[in-house]
Scaffold this active site. Structure first.
Site, PDB file in Angstrom:
ATOM      1  CG  HIS A   1      -1.906  -1.153   1.214  1.00  0.00           C
ATOM      2  ND1 HIS A   1      -2.982  -1.231   0.350  1.00  0.00           N
ATOM      3  CD2 HIS A   1      -1.960  -2.280   1.977  1.00  0.00           C
ATOM      4  CE1 HIS A   1      -3.656  -2.343   0.584  1.00  0.00           C
ATOM      5  NE2 HIS A   1      -3.045  -3.000   1.564  1.00  0.00           N
TER       6      HIS A   1
ATOM      7  CG  ASP B   1      -4.768  -0.868   4.240  1.00  0.00           C
ATOM      8  OD1 ASP B   1      -3.898  -0.624   5.082  1.00  0.00           O
ATOM      9  OD2 ASP B   1      -5.459  -1.898   4.259  1.00  0.00           O
TER      10      ASP B   1
END
Length: 369
Positions: free
Chosen positions: A96, A270
């Site tokens: 991420h 995220d």
């Protein structure tokens, strides 16, 4: 190849990168597997189980990062791990990276070959390694949000499913993918009124069929989001653009229109979060209040149910780990899904959405290989 599995150090992250059955498969393939002492404790897997499967249990993270050719994790490396990474090392984990420029700097500087679970993508657009964790996060989002609707938690004091003679709670989910569908199943199962908002009309048609018309579906636009949020008790952010920053479609004005004591669970945190008010929290300190709305923005929601999550994750990561362990260059050259998972390789950012999010130079992986 020597494969290392360190203990996760993110706040209350109890998952581990592999289970003993996965160790057995890698050892059977002829690889050496190193597991850090205590890595599986949070997932109720003792060191002895890894050892009996053929792994070597090593005392600390330095031994893992210092000796492994491929490091298999769950979450992105944190600053204490940056200087442990070695040039040419393959890192296989959730990354991420779009909202994490410091980590990208470290991966580039140390010439790490970073393959992200969340951007491994099949030709049909599906994300096979992200899917099970999205399903866990979606189901947990409603379970967690329902808890924070309780009065002693700061919420309005509402039971989502209600009881006869009372109004049921209303859950609005922005995004109809794996997270959104999983959240909807739990919310509907609890007896809540459910609304799903998405940009894809064909997806909304599918959702309507799956729920037999018992879930409200709306096209995503500013007005629908504003009006749906104002009438809801729980708002769930469930939008994903693979590798890219999440769109900030929940404005402060939208939150201001919600009633006090309601809950916003931003699973999209995220990738930066869906709201201009979103900022990462942790399992230790999970919530804050903005505009009277309780925000829950924990980036590793599945880490709180590791007995489920670790097994579900290994089920999908292991076949790709086997390919990488045989020959990383051949694997990313021949497997299009794995190639799309490569975010950084030998000092270059190879994931275009990450490069665009951070204003970096993008270099296609094919040019490097």
């Amino acid at each position: 190849m020597r494969i290392g599995v360190p203990r996760e150090i993110k706040d209350n992250e109890y998952r581990v990168g592999i289970v003993p059955s996965g160790v057995e498969e890698l050892v059977r393939e002829g690889h050496e597997v190193l597991v850090q002492k205590g890595a599986g404790e949070g997932s109720s897997i003792p060191d002895a189980d890894f050892a009996s499967a053929g792994a070597t249990v090593v005392p600390d993270a330095e031994a893992i990062w210092g000796e492994a050719d491929l490091v298999m994790k769950v979450k992105e490396p944190l600053p204490p791990e940056y200087d442990l990474m070695r040039g040419g090392q393959v890192l296989f984990t959730f990354l991420h990276l779009a909202p994490l420029p410091d980590l990208v700097d470290a991966l580039v500087r140390r010439r790490i070959r970073a393959v992200a679970y969340e951007t491994i993508q099949l030709a049909n657009g599906s994300l096979p390694l992200l899917a099970p964790m999205s399903q866990v996060a979606g189901k947990m989002a409603v379970q967690i949000g329902a808890t924070f609707l309780q009065k002693e938690q700061g919420g309005v004091g509402l039971l989502l499913g209600g009881v006869p003679g009372t109004k049921h709670g209303r859950v609005v989910i922005i995004g109809g993918g794996n997270v959104g569908m999983s959240a909807a199943k739990v919310a509907y199962g609890l007896g809540a009124e459910v609304v799903i908002i998405d940009t894809d009309h064909s997806r909304l048609s599918y959702i309507d069929d799956v729920f037999d018309g018992k879930v409200v579906t709306l096209m995503s636009n500013s007005r629908n989001i504003r009006e749906a949020a104002a009438a809801c008790d729980m708002l769930v952010g469930a939008v994903l653009l693979p590798g890219a920053l999440a769109p900030r479609i929940v404005t402060r004005a939208v939150l201001r229109g919600m009633r006090p004591g309601r809950v916003f669970v931003d699973v999209s945190i995220d990738q930066g979060g869906l709201s201009e008010t979103s900022r990462p929290t942790s399992h230790s300190d999970p919530i804050y209040v903005e505009e009277g709305v309780i925000h829950y923005c924990v980036p590793n929601i599945p880490g709180s149910v590791p007995s489920t999550s670790t097994i579900a994750l290994t089920n999908v990561t292991l076949p790709y780990c086997v390919k990488l362990a045989r020959d990383p260059l051949a694997a990313v050259s021949s497997d299009g899904a794995l190639a799309r998972g490569v975010n950084v390789w030998d000092g270059h950012v190879t994931c275009q959405p990450v490069a665009e999010a951070q204003g970096r130079q993008f270099k296609p992986l094919q040019e490097i290989l």
